[in-house]
Design a protein around this motif. Structure first.
Motif, PDB file in Angstrom:
ATOM      1  N   GLN A 171      73.365  51.898  -1.702  1.00 40.23           N
ATOM      2  CA  GLN A 171      74.481  51.794  -2.639  1.00 40.23           C
ATOM      3  C   GLN A 171      75.238  50.482  -2.468  1.00 40.23           C
ATOM      4  O   GLN A 171      75.635  49.849  -3.453  1.00 40.23           O
ATOM      5  N   VAL A 172      75.424  50.072  -1.229  1.00 38.55           N
ATOM      6  CA  VAL A 172      76.119  48.804  -0.967  1.00 38.55           C
ATOM      7  C   VAL A 172      75.326  47.639  -1.552  1.00 38.55           C
ATOM      8  O   VAL A 172      75.888  46.733  -2.182  1.00 38.55           O
ATOM      9  N   ILE A 173      74.016  47.675  -1.361  1.00 34.78           N
ATOM     10  CA  ILE A 173      73.165  46.594  -1.873  1.00 34.78           C
ATOM     11  C   ILE A 173      73.169  46.591  -3.401  1.00 34.78           C
ATOM     12  O   ILE A 173      73.217  45.532  -4.037  1.00 34.78           O
ATOM     13  N   LYS A 174      73.136  47.782  -4.014  1.00 35.58           N
ATOM     14  CA  LYS A 174      73.197  47.866  -5.479  1.00 35.58           C
ATOM     15  C   LYS A 174      74.480  47.238  -6.005  1.00 35.58           C
ATOM     16  O   LYS A 174      74.472  46.504  -7.001  1.00 35.58           O
ATOM     17  N   GLN A 175      75.595  47.534  -5.342  1.00 38.05           N
ATOM     18  CA  GLN A 175      76.875  46.972  -5.779  1.00 38.05           C
ATOM     19  C   GLN A 175      76.887  45.458  -5.623  1.00 38.05           C
ATOM     20  O   GLN A 175      77.409  44.737  -6.489  1.00 38.05           O
ATOM     21  N   ALA A 176      76.307  44.974  -4.530  1.00 39.60           N
ATOM     22  CA  ALA A 176      76.245  43.528  -4.317  1.00 39.60           C
ATOM     23  C   ALA A 176      75.370  42.866  -5.379  1.00 39.60           C
ATOM     24  O   ALA A 176      75.694  41.778  -5.875  1.00 39.60           O
ATOM     25  N   GLU A 177      74.273  43.523  -5.743  1.00 42.57           N
ATOM     26  CA  GLU A 177      73.396  42.983  -6.787  1.00 42.57           C
ATOM     27  C   GLU A 177      74.132  42.919  -8.124  1.00 42.57           C
ATOM     28  O   GLU A 177      74.004  41.941  -8.871  1.00 42.57           O
ATOM     29  N   ALA A 181      77.351  42.654  -8.599  1.00 38.32           N
ATOM     30  CA  ALA A 181      78.340  41.575  -8.544  1.00 38.32           C
ATOM     31  C   ALA A 181      77.668  40.214  -8.704  1.00 38.32           C
ATOM     32  O   ALA A 181      78.164  39.328  -9.410  1.00 38.32           O
ATOM     33  N   GLU A 182      76.521  40.063  -8.063  1.00 38.17           N
ATOM     34  CA  GLU A 182      75.794  38.793  -8.133  1.00 38.17           C
ATOM     35  C   GLU A 182      75.300  38.507  -9.544  1.00 38.17           C
ATOM     36  O   GLU A 182      75.255  37.355  -9.978  1.00 38.17           O
ATOM     37  N   ASN A 183      74.945  39.573 -10.270  1.00 33.98           N
ATOM     38  CA  ASN A 183      74.438  39.409 -11.635  1.00 33.98           C
ATOM     39  C   ASN A 183      75.542  39.430 -12.685  1.00 33.98           C
ATOM     40  O   ASN A 183      75.260  39.439 -13.883  1.00 33.98           O
ATOM     41  N   GLY A 184      76.793  39.475 -12.223  1.00 39.15           N
ATOM     42  CA  GLY A 184      77.909  39.481 -13.156  1.00 39.15           C
ATOM     43  C   GLY A 184      78.109  40.785 -13.879  1.00 39.15           C
ATOM     44  O   GLY A 184      78.741  40.832 -14.936  1.00 39.15           O
ATOM     45  N   LYS A 185      77.587  41.875 -13.328  1.00 39.69           N
ATOM     46  CA  LYS A 185      77.695  43.172 -13.991  1.00 39.69           C
ATOM     47  C   LYS A 185      78.701  44.096 -13.321  1.00 39.69           C
ATOM     48  O   LYS A 185      78.907  45.217 -13.765  1.00 39.69           O
TER      49      LYS A 185
END
Length: 256
Positions: free
Chosen positions: A177-183, A185-189
């Motif tokens: 879940q943490v990695i999904k959230q970071a992804e 944020a990185e993709n601007g979503k």
């Protein structure tokens, strides 16, 4: 070396049947050269594997491989192929994708491996057909599909492909879940999903959607720990429905 052979075997079994005959070469090009032919499934059961051991895997016949299957689907979509397949679009295939998914679930529920193999093939057809449509319309290709999921799996399993340490499956889920959230944020979503309940596919059947929303709510600690508390909450909501006289308000309460 047996551990290495086991990893090689498991990888090859994704493409080759267990009884596919392979050749194990010992000390090739030396006076001690030996060649042993045996089924692929047995390559990690030998004690004489060493750093001078080589494995030769003969190619499969043209039928049965993933590339051959892609070629079959591409031929169906070709000008000399099938009129029905040629006229399909991503949208026209939606119902078939859903139907085949449910048939896979039915085979799972029946605990029928033969049916599961067949239904997974039908589902795979949908994936390959969608991808071929994308190739025809210059949207993306199969390597793009595979590259996306391969990269995602490696990103979200840093305890396997990186240096992250985990103690159990719960750690894995939290990291996921943490990695999904970071992804996101990185993709601007990240700002596009302000609610903890966002991210549930809109195409789910009603009960499946409710279950998915329940899981999302539980992750945000909006949950009940006992059946008694759930029953009490349901009774409370029923009383609220009974207490309102305005139709619009009653509809809102019914949603609760």
């Amino acid at each position: 070396m047996r551990a290495v052979a086991s990893d090689v075997k498991l990888t090859l079994l994704n493409q080759y049947p267990p009884d596919h005959e392979v050749a194990v070469l010992h000390a090739a090009g030396t006076a001690d050269q030996r060649v042993l032919r045996l089924p692929l499934a047995e390559i990690d059961r030998r004690d004489d594997l060493a750093h001078l051991t080589t494995l030769f895997v003969p190619p499969l016949p043209q039928t049965g491989g993933f590339n051959a299957f892609q070629e079959t689907v591409a031929h169906l979509r070709a000008p000399e192929g099938c009129p029905w397949d040629r006229e399909q679009t991503h949208q026209s295939l939606r119902k078939y994708l859903l139907e085949e998914t449910y048939e896979v679930l039915e085979a799972l529920d029946a605990d029928d491996p033969d049916a599961l193999a067949e239904e997974l093939g039908d589902l795979l057809l949908q994936i390959v057909l969608h991808t071929q449509i994308a190739v025809d319309t210059e949207e993306f290709r199969m390597p793009d599909v595979i590259a996306h999921i391969d990269a995602k799996l490696k990103r979200r399993h840093p305890h396997v492909f990186g240096e992250v340490k985990v103690s159990d499956a719960e750690d894995v889920k939290r990291n996921w879940q943490v990695i999904k959230q970071a992804e996101a944020a990185e993709n601007g979503k990240a700002d596009k999903r302000p609610s903890a309940l966002d991210g549930v596919p809109r195409g789910l059947p009603a009960l499946a959607e409710a279950e998915a929303l329940g899981h999302k709510a539980a992750q945000a600690n909006f949950d009940w720990r006992s059946v008694e508390n759930v029953i009490a909450k349901v009774a409370e909501e029923v009383r609220e429905i009974q207490s309102v006289v305005d139709e619009a308000q009653r509809e809102a309460e019914f949603g609760d």
